[in-house]
Design a protein around this motif. Structure first.
Motif, PDB file in Angstrom:
ATOM      1  N   LEU A 111      32.095  31.073  33.892  1.00 47.98           N
ATOM      2  CA  LEU A 111      32.379  32.441  34.318  1.00 47.98           C
ATOM      3  C   LEU A 111      33.869  32.572  34.564  1.00 47.98           C
ATOM      4  O   LEU A 111      34.481  31.685  35.174  1.00 47.98           O
ATOM      5  N   ALA A 112      34.457  33.671  34.090  1.00 48.27           N
ATOM      6  CA  ALA A 112      35.892  33.903  34.265  1.00 48.27           C
ATOM      7  C   ALA A 112      36.090  35.333  34.729  1.00 48.27           C
ATOM      8  O   ALA A 112      35.912  36.280  33.956  1.00 48.27           O
ATOM      9  N   THR A 113      36.453  35.510  36.000  1.00 52.36           N
ATOM     10  CA  THR A 113      36.460  36.832  36.613  1.00 52.36           C
ATOM     11  C   THR A 113      37.742  37.091  37.392  1.00 52.36           C
ATOM     12  O   THR A 113      38.334  36.168  37.961  1.00 52.36           O
ATOM     13  N   ASN A 114      38.135  38.364  37.439  1.00 48.33           N
ATOM     14  CA  ASN A 114      39.275  38.752  38.268  1.00 48.33           C
ATOM     15  C   ASN A 114      38.947  38.721  39.756  1.00 48.33           C
ATOM     16  O   ASN A 114      39.848  38.730  40.599  1.00 48.33           O
ATOM     17  N   SER A 115      37.675  38.709  40.100  1.00 44.99           N
ATOM     18  CA  SER A 115      37.292  38.673  41.511  1.00 44.99           C
ATOM     19  C   SER A 115      37.742  37.364  42.156  1.00 44.99           C
ATOM     20  O   SER A 115      37.905  36.348  41.480  1.00 44.99           O
TER      21      SER A 115
END
Length: 225
Positions: A111-115
């Motif tokens: 998973l790759a997220t800005n969060s």
């Protein structure tokens, strides 16, 4: 771009794995309305996939110096938390079909997220997905969030695969820009319609939903060209 199967898959989170974008938009709208700064739906839709800093900057640009950003953040957090604690967060249709394909072909994924990491883990828990992703690369783990390439470059490194052999799944123009900057092939699965024209033009592939993505990955692993 060479047509072939993929060695790893990189998922975005909000709007791609989780149907969370509408919950954020509703909370932002409610907070802004309470503060007397009603804004058009197009403005909120344009914030999909953006980092918290970008959301803040655009709000300030749109509303001017009278906008109480601290109060907005407090209110939107209250509205959002009340919603997800009561309703949870829905999983996007087709996610489990993709995961089944990845398990079948033993393809690593992350998973790759800005969060921020803690926020991502909490959202996954509310959606019942706490044990799905062994690797998470979050916005507070890199120097610059999407649309910078840092998150995807870190994700490829975590997966121990060349970035050009990873396939990114994204739902926002911000994520597509980051994938392009990283040199990573990208599937654009729009979370809002009409789909962003720039992202449609610049993504490597356009798909309606994750069910279509599952079929696409399976076909490529069967018959790489």
């Amino acid at each position: 771009m060479k047509e072939r199967g993929w060695r790893a898959i990189i998922f975005d989170m909000d709007g791609l794995v989780l149907d969370s974008e509408p919950t954020y938009v509703k909370a932002w709208q409610a907070a802004a309305d309470e503060l007397g700064f009603a804004m058009p739906a197009e403005f909120w839709d344009g914030l999909t996939g953006c980092s918290g800093m970008t959301v803040t900057r655009r709000l300030q640009e749109q509303s001017g110096i009278r906008f109480n950003l601290e109060k907005f953040q407090q209110l939107s957090s209250v509205y959002w938390l009340a919603h997800v604690q009561h309703h949870g967060i829905a999983v996007k249709p087709g996610l489990f079909a993709v995961l089944e394909v990845l398990a079948k072909y033993r393809l690593p994924f992350c998973l790759a997220t800005n969060s921020a990491l803690a926020a991502a883990q909490q959202c996954l828990a509310w959606a019942g997905l706490s044990d799905v992703f062994s690797y998470i690369v979050a916005g507070d783990m890199v120097a610059a969030a999407k649309p910078a390439p840092d998150i995807f470059l870190r994700a490829a490194a975590e997966l121990a695969q060349p970035v050009e052999d990873c396939l990114v799944l994204e739902d926002s123009p911000t994520g597509v820009r980051a994938a392009l900057a990283a040199g990573t092939p990208c599937v654009f699965v729009p979370s809002f319609h009409p789909a962003d024209a720039w992202a449609v033009e610049h993504a490597d592939f356009l798909m309606e939903d994750l069910h279509q993505v599952a079929d696409f990955i399976s076909a490529r692993q069967h018959h790489p060209l």
